[in-house]
Design a protein around this motif. Structure first.
Motif, PDB file in Angstrom:
ATOM      1  N   MET A 110       0.857  -1.426   0.200  1.00 33.30           N
ATOM      2  CA  MET A 110       0.247   0.126   0.049  1.00 33.30           C
ATOM      3  C   MET A 110       0.866   1.393  -0.061  1.00 33.30           C
ATOM      4  O   MET A 110       0.417   2.217  -0.382  1.00 33.30           O
ATOM      5  N   ASP A 111       2.099   1.374   0.493  1.00 29.68           N
ATOM      6  CA  ASP A 111       2.944   2.269   0.542  1.00 29.68           C
ATOM      7  C   ASP A 111       3.414   2.947  -0.987  1.00 29.68           C
ATOM      8  O   ASP A 111       4.073   3.822  -1.214  1.00 29.68           O
ATOM      9  N   LEU A 112       3.460   1.610  -1.762  1.00 36.15           N
ATOM     10  CA  LEU A 112       4.259   1.947  -3.113  1.00 36.15           C
ATOM     11  C   LEU A 112       3.069   2.252  -4.296  1.00 36.15           C
ATOM     12  O   LEU A 112       3.189   2.752  -5.322  1.00 36.15           O
ATOM     13  N   HIS A 113       1.717   1.795  -4.107  1.00 39.17           N
ATOM     14  CA  HIS A 113       0.900   1.740  -5.195  1.00 39.17           C
ATOM     15  C   HIS A 113      -0.262   2.754  -4.779  1.00 39.17           C
ATOM     16  O   HIS A 113      -0.424   3.291  -3.703  1.00 39.17           O
ATOM     17  N   ASP A 114      -0.956   3.073  -5.861  1.00 35.45           N
ATOM     18  CA  ASP A 114      -2.147   4.224  -5.876  1.00 35.45           C
ATOM     19  C   ASP A 114      -3.387   3.527  -6.005  1.00 35.45           C
ATOM     20  O   ASP A 114      -3.727   3.145  -6.916  1.00 35.45           O
ATOM     21  N   ILE A 115      -3.951   3.253  -4.994  1.00 38.61           N
ATOM     22  CA  ILE A 115      -5.200   2.744  -4.910  1.00 38.61           C
ATOM     23  C   ILE A 115      -6.500   3.703  -4.926  1.00 38.61           C
ATOM     24  O   ILE A 115      -6.433   4.582  -4.063  1.00 38.61           O
ATOM     25  N   ARG A 116      -7.515   3.419  -5.693  1.00 35.78           N
ATOM     26  CA  ARG A 116      -8.631   4.509  -5.917  1.00 35.78           C
ATOM     27  C   ARG A 116      -9.962   3.687  -6.034  1.00 35.78           C
ATOM     28  O   ARG A 116     -10.055   2.784  -6.680  1.00 35.78           O
ATOM     29  N   ASP A 139      -2.918   1.689  -9.578  1.00 36.79           N
ATOM     30  CA  ASP A 139      -2.094   2.111 -10.330  1.00 36.79           C
ATOM     31  C   ASP A 139      -3.020   2.545 -11.871  1.00 36.79           C
ATOM     32  O   ASP A 139      -2.259   1.992 -12.815  1.00 36.79           O
TER      33      ASP A 139
ATOM     34  N   PHE B 186      -4.358   6.542   2.883  1.00 34.29           N
ATOM     35  CA  PHE B 186      -3.157   5.729   3.136  1.00 34.29           C
ATOM     36  C   PHE B 186      -2.168   6.673   3.654  1.00 34.29           C
ATOM     37  O   PHE B 186      -1.348   6.167   4.326  1.00 34.29           O
ATOM     38  N   ASN B 300      -3.077   9.643  -6.115  1.00 30.25           N
ATOM     39  CA  ASN B 300      -3.546  10.322  -5.070  1.00 30.25           C
ATOM     40  C   ASN B 300      -2.473  10.249  -3.828  1.00 30.25           C
ATOM     41  O   ASN B 300      -2.895  10.286  -2.630  1.00 30.25           O
ATOM     42  N   ARG B 301      -1.290  10.015  -3.997  1.00 29.26           N
ATOM     43  CA  ARG B 301      -0.414  10.017  -2.831  1.00 29.26           C
ATOM     44  C   ARG B 301       1.028  10.085  -3.137  1.00 29.26           C
ATOM     45  O   ARG B 301       1.241  10.106  -4.555  1.00 29.26           O
ATOM     46  N   THR B 303       4.866   8.408  -2.853  1.00 28.64           N
ATOM     47  CA  THR B 303       5.537   7.149  -2.402  1.00 28.64           C
ATOM     48  C   THR B 303       7.055   7.555  -2.255  1.00 28.64           C
ATOM     49  O   THR B 303       7.465   8.350  -2.901  1.00 28.64           O
ATOM     50  N   ASP B 305       9.223   5.761  -3.775  1.00 29.92           N
ATOM     51  CA  ASP B 305       9.864   5.705  -5.103  1.00 29.92           C
ATOM     52  C   ASP B 305       9.321   6.813  -5.936  1.00 29.92           C
ATOM     53  O   ASP B 305       9.641   6.817  -7.380  1.00 29.92           O
ATOM     54  N   THR B 309       6.773   3.026  -9.337  1.00 26.47           N
ATOM     55  CA  THR B 309       5.796   1.993  -9.428  1.00 26.47           C
ATOM     56  C   THR B 309       4.369   2.429  -9.809  1.00 26.47           C
ATOM     57  O   THR B 309       4.095   1.658 -10.963  1.00 26.47           O
ATOM     58  N   ILE B 310       3.950   3.576  -9.276  1.00 23.72           N
ATOM     59  CA  ILE B 310       2.594   3.778  -9.996  1.00 23.72           C
ATOM     60  C   ILE B 310       2.642   4.177 -11.358  1.00 23.72           C
ATOM     61  O   ILE B 310       1.878   3.829 -12.150  1.00 23.72           O
ATOM     62  N   GLY B 313       2.902   1.069 -13.557  1.00 25.49           N
ATOM     63  CA  GLY B 313       1.470   0.174 -13.587  1.00 25.49           C
ATOM     64  C   GLY B 313       0.583   1.115 -14.625  1.00 25.49           C
ATOM     65  O   GLY B 313       0.109   0.411 -15.525  1.00 25.49           O
ATOM     66  N   ASN B 314       0.774   2.248 -14.718  1.00 26.15           N
ATOM     67  CA  ASN B 314      -0.134   3.096 -15.403  1.00 26.15           C
ATOM     68  C   ASN B 314       0.266   3.101 -16.969  1.00 26.15           C
ATOM     69  O   ASN B 314      -0.755   2.691 -17.790  1.00 26.15           O
TER      70      ASN B 314
END
Lengths: 308, 735
Positions: A110-116, A139, B186, B300-301, B303, B305, B309-310, B313-314
């Protein structure tokens, strides 16, 4: 995603979900033994969302969408895939937190990913069901559907069930860092006999794609549809009291099996391209009518909270 | 003066509903407070994905104590009446005062309503506001019965003044108001305790929540444009997307990513649509090439890194999406190269446009023939217009438009170019749908105009023929929009078409294409309405012989065409009203010749309105009305029409002879002006009648003693009326 607690295979992700939801009190059910388009069709969701009885279940449901067949060549599309389904009634106040916990359990940091949580109201025209909720994005990728059921089979859901549906292949591919579904490790790659998703399903995807699109006999399917429809009506027309045992036995589930069958046959006919735009609505309406009658029957049963 | 802080904290509120909900909250709460006797200095409402917040500042601490006097029954009234009065006022007999009134002694009650504290009032009104909140869509959850947009978790409600802060105590559905909330889901999920709005906004800021949606949008836009600028690129503006994205995050973090090289050659509209619709990404363009080269996403945050990572993924998701789009694009190109656009359109033979109006393919045939007919009247080449109509809707059968319906027309343009068709044809493929909204641009290129008109006229005629006209607020086939489109295209392009004959001819071709008929052939066909036929015969069994009979005998006749024209006139009124032209001014022009030429009609109407807005026009109108009224009265009384030519020799005095002279001159000027459709000139000519008519009515008595003179004067009034009616029917104008 190279975390230390990262799962190593498709099946490990499934097993972790099973363990997680088992630890949170869900009955871990097995897949329903019929062809369905989505985990929602399992009577453990559709029927159990009706009535007042509390309920908590989780299960894997193999799901079939004949029109999505791509002969195993598309990296993301399959005509047969797995959904993980959680259904809890009444929906607990911390369902979002529970859900996020399940993502952590399968290795999403949860600290690395963007959950929406992005608005996505769910509606199943064939089941006469709808609910409000979200698609959950990780993401930018939709990894789950999160729904508070409001109506099923035309009945208000009281209490409301919370439903979580995970698209397992897509989620697992993301967690395992795989670009083509067929390349995904099904069991642990360190196993004596490592098996990929493709080892297990490439051939079946080809076979079913061919059958779904070109070979399935449409006359037979049309007949199956009508038979299922007729049988459903016939079952439900029986009086509640069983003449043999003298007991009150409303046959909601056998009738619902016929509804599931009709729905899947309709999907097959659709894949064969023999249903025109105008006919489509009519078929969907016929399946919905069956679902509605099954709901009518189920709410009279003990499982729905009616006195026996 | 206390300040109120309120926050309703829930699971994620749909982005599209947030702003409206914040406004509703402000309105409902402040209205309720004012209603209860409080006043306030200012109020502000805020929204994030998880909260609606409201601050009301400078609130009065208490509502005023109110005294009200109520008059009761007479003192000698039956006991029952007094009891009822006591019950309704909540007083005892000792509290009442007997006073003299007009009819005798009457009981009076003095009711005092004690002022209440702001806290009491807020606690009383809030549950109702929450229960009846006007969400566009709301839901229940768990075992409760409260409805909210998504499950409501907590309510923060604090009143603060110099002395300190206190919670306004109320409860709804098991949720008690408190002074706590939570930060970012988060990044700072811990509970926060707050004492005032200032404290709240600050603590939220530290807990990674930007409360103000406008501020979030500004941050996103500023960061995105800066990031793009640093790379020599620009962000494609998209206000709707910006507002939506600002409603999806509490702590916006802008990230810019690459679009895989494989996808850069896709049409920019495809990239933009796919990224916006599926991923809510902004497109980033290279201003030098005009190509979309990168994207901006808003997380929305933060991180550890820095979003790597976000972003990875996108990009991965985007690649999968664009692979699909590329797959559709390449399949479509392959189809066009092998079978052409007409081949691509082939499946439209199996797509029903409307059960009674046949397939899309049949509709395309009709539009093509109509476009051919319209073409010469709008300056287009007939063959080119027909060709454009044939291919303009081919993209409806493309895989790309199946996936992205909003790209209809846009893809048509690309695909027409791929096929090597002319620019005019490609342009028509895109713009023939326009105008869709009242402020959309209308097509101006002649081929596009021909196809756009043909498309809309086919829709109107078709649905008129099967009696699916708009009623009240129901217009499922958007016929009003189609009619307005016809009007605007014609008016803007000054396209002169006599619609009556066009519609008559066209409806004749429409019917045989869509109705079922023919087995019976020419001999046994009964005369009947279209509706009767459409029920009686099957669409596919039509022969040419049968079609002819249908055309001749049960075509969409003059009545239906008249009705459709009346509908177009009605839409023209609505359209002109927005230009300040009154409906009765149009009514005055409607009975004039060539009213089926909408451009002519609009010109005449505009000229008449302009004329009536002048002093001469307004006065002449009253002169006309006076003449008309006298005539109507006298004609009715005498039972005759004074339609003879008045004789100037019978006039007595200058005032009367002047009218004859003026009319002679005006008539001589009007005729060529009308011939030249110069309505302004015709109106100016009419203006010269004003002075002689005014003088005439001042000096001359119409109902003269001599019957011959009287008749001549009435005929003179009639001549004024007739002359003016050659320009417009002035009697239709109100006032």
């Amino acid at each position: 995603m190279a975390q230390t607690n990262a799962p190593r295979s498709f099946q490990e992700i499934i097993l972790r979900l099973q363990t997680y939801w088992s630890a949170r009190g869900c009955a871990i059910l097995q897949p329903y033994d019929m062809e369905v388009g989505a985990g929602t069709f399992h009577p453990a969701t559709t029927l159990r969302a009706l009535g007042s009885t509390a309920w908590a279940a989780a299960y894997v449901q193999p799901s079939r969408r004949p029109t999505d067949g791509r002969y195993g060549e598309n990296p993301n599309r399959l005509q047969h895939y797995y959904q993980y389904q959680v259904i809890i009634k009444p929906s607990p106040p911390d369902l979002q937190a529970l859900y996020l916990g399940s993502l952590e359990a399968i290795g999403v940091d949860m600290d690395l990913h963007d959950i929406r949580f992005v608005e996505d109201d769910w509606e199943s025209p064939t089941l006469g069901a709808w609910g409000l909720g979200w698609e959950v994005w990780c993401d930018g990728m939709e990894v789950s559907q999160f729904t508070y059921f409001q109506q099923v089979g035309g009945y208000d859901c009281k209490p409301v069930s919370g439903e979580l549906t995970y698209g397992l292949e897509r989620l697992a591919m993301y967690i395992l860092g795989v670009d083509h579904v067929m390349d995904m490790p099904f069991n642990d790659p360190q196993s004596p006999i490592p098996l990929s998703y493709g080892d297990i399903f490439r051939q079946t995807e080809q076979e079913y794609s061919r059958w779904n699109f070109d070979v399935a006999d449409t006359d037979t399917l049309l007949k199956h549809f009508e038979d299922a429809e007729a049988e459903c009506a016939r079952i439900l027309a029986e009086p509640a009291e069983d003449p043999k045992t003298g007991k009150r036995i409303v046959m909601a589930h056998p009738a619902y099996d016929q509804c599931i069958k009709a729905s899947h046959v309709f999907n097959l006919l659709d894949a064969r391209g023999v249903i025109s735009v105008t006919e489509r609505q009519a078929y969907i309406g016929r399946v919905r009518a069956l679902a509605k009658q099954c709901a009518d029957a189920f709410v009279q049963t003990e499982a729905a909270g009616q006195a026996a | 003066m206390p300040d109120l802080l309120l926050e309703l904290f829930s699971e994620e509120i749909p982005a599209r509903m947030q702003t409206r909900a914040a406004d509703d909250l402000k309105r409902l709460v402040t209205d309720a407070l004012v209603e209860a006797g409080l006043t306030y200095e200012s109020a502000g409402a805020f929204s994030t994905p998880r909260r609606l917040a409201l601050t009301v500042e400078g609130l009065t601490a208490m509502s005023p104590t109110l005294t009200e006097e109520r008059k009761g029954p007479r003192t000698d009234a039956p006991e029952k009446a007094l009891e009822g009065f006591l019950r309704s006022t909540g007083l005892t007999k000792d509290d009442l005062e007997a006073r003299d009134d007009k009819k005798g002694q009457v009981w009076f009650a003095k009711i005092t309503r004690e002022g209440r504290t702001a806290s009491e009032i807020i606690a009383e009104v809030m549950p109702g506001i929450i229960q009846n909140f006007p969400w566009p869509k709301s839901m229940r959850w768990g075992a409760g019965s409260l409805r909210w947009v998504r499950p409501l978790h907590s309510i923060l409600c604090v009143l603060s003044d110099e002395a300190g802060a206190s919670v306004v105590p109320f409860e709804i559905a098991g949720i008690s108001a408190s002074d706590t909330t939570h930060g970012h889901r988060f990044m700072a999920p811990a509970q926060l305790r707050v004492t005032s709005f200032e404290d709240y906004q600050q603590k939220l800021g530290r807990a990674h929540v930007v409360l103000d949606a406008g501020a979030r949008a500004e941050t996103i836009w500023a960061d995105a444009t800066n990031m793009a600028f640093a790379q020599g690129l620009e962000v494609v503006e998209d206000k709707g997307l910006l507002a939506e994205v600002a409603g999806l995050v509490e702590w916006p973090v802008v990230l810019m990513g690459d679009i895989g090289a494989d996808f850069l050659d896709l049409p920019p509209e495809v990239l933009q649509t796919s990224m916006r619709e599926h991923q809510k990404f902004f497109s980033v363009r290279n201003p030098k090439t005009g190509r979309i080269e990168r994207y901006v996403t808003v997380a929305n945050r933060e991180t550890a890194d820095n979003g790597a990572t976000i972003l990875a993924g996108n990009s991965k998701v985007l690649a999968a999406r664009l692979s699909d789009a590329k797959f559709f694009w390449e399949n479509d190109l392959r189809t066009i190269r092998s079978v052409g656009l007409e081949g691509m359109a082939k499946p439209l033979e199996n797509v029903t446009f409307h059960a009674k109006l046949g397939t899309q393919a049949e509709r395309i045939d009709r539009i093509a023939s109509l476009a051919r007919e319209i073409a010469p009247r709008v300056g287009a080449d007939a063959d080119e217009a027909a060709q454009a109509a044939r291919v303009a809707k081919a993209d409806l059968a493309s895989e790309m438009v199946y996936e992205f319906p909003e790209l209809q027309g846009v893809m048509g343009r690309y695909y027409a170019k791929v096929q090597g068709l002319s620019d005019a044809v490609a342009e028509a493929a895109q713009t023939h749908y326009a105008p869709l909204g009242p402020s959309d641009d209308v097509p101006t290129e002649p081929v596009s105009v021909a196809v756009a008109l043909a498309d809309k006229i086919d829709t109107l005629t078709g649905f008129w023929a099967i009696d699916e006209k708009p009623t009240g607020s129901k217009d499922p086939f958007a016929l009003r929009r189609a009619a307005l489109g016809v009007i605007r295209i014609m008016e803007q392009g000054k396209k002169r078409i006599r619609l009556r004959q066009l519609l008559l001819n066209y409806s004749a071709t429409l019917i045989p294409d869509t109705i079922a008929f023919a087995k019976e052939g020419e001999k046994t066909l009964e005369v009947g309405s279209y509706k009767l036929l459409s029920n009686k015969f099957d669409l596919k069994e039509l022969t040419k012989a049968g079609r002819r009979v249908v055309i001749q005998r049960c075509g969409f006749g003059g009545n239906e065409v008249g009705d459709l024209l009346a509908f177009l006139h009605e839409r023209l009124k609505v359209h002109l009203r927005s230009d300040g032209i009154r409906h009765d001014v149009i009514d005055a022009c409607l009975p004039m010749p060539q009213n089926d030429d909408l451009v002519l009609l609009a010109n005449r109407t505009r000229a008449l309105q302009a004329f009536l807005d002048t002093e001469d026009g307004a006065n002449l109108l009253s002169g006309y009305k006076r003449a008309n009224n006298i005539l109507n009265v006298e004609e009715k009384k005498d039972g005759v029409s004074y339609e003879l030519d008045p004789d100037p020799k019978l006039s007595e005095g200058e005032a009367e002879t002047d009218i004859f002279t003026a009319l002679d001159q005006v008539e001589a000027t009007i005729a060529p002006a009308l011939e030249a459709e110069d309505f302004a000139a015709a109106m100016t000519a009419l203006a010269s009648l004003r002075a002689p008519i005014d003088t005439f009515f001042d000096k001359v008595t119409v109902n003269a003693d001599s019957a011959i003179v009287r008749r001549n004067r009435l005929c003179l009034l009639n001549r004024i009326r007739v002359t003016m009616n050659r320009v417009a029917i002035f009697s239709e104008i109100e006032g």
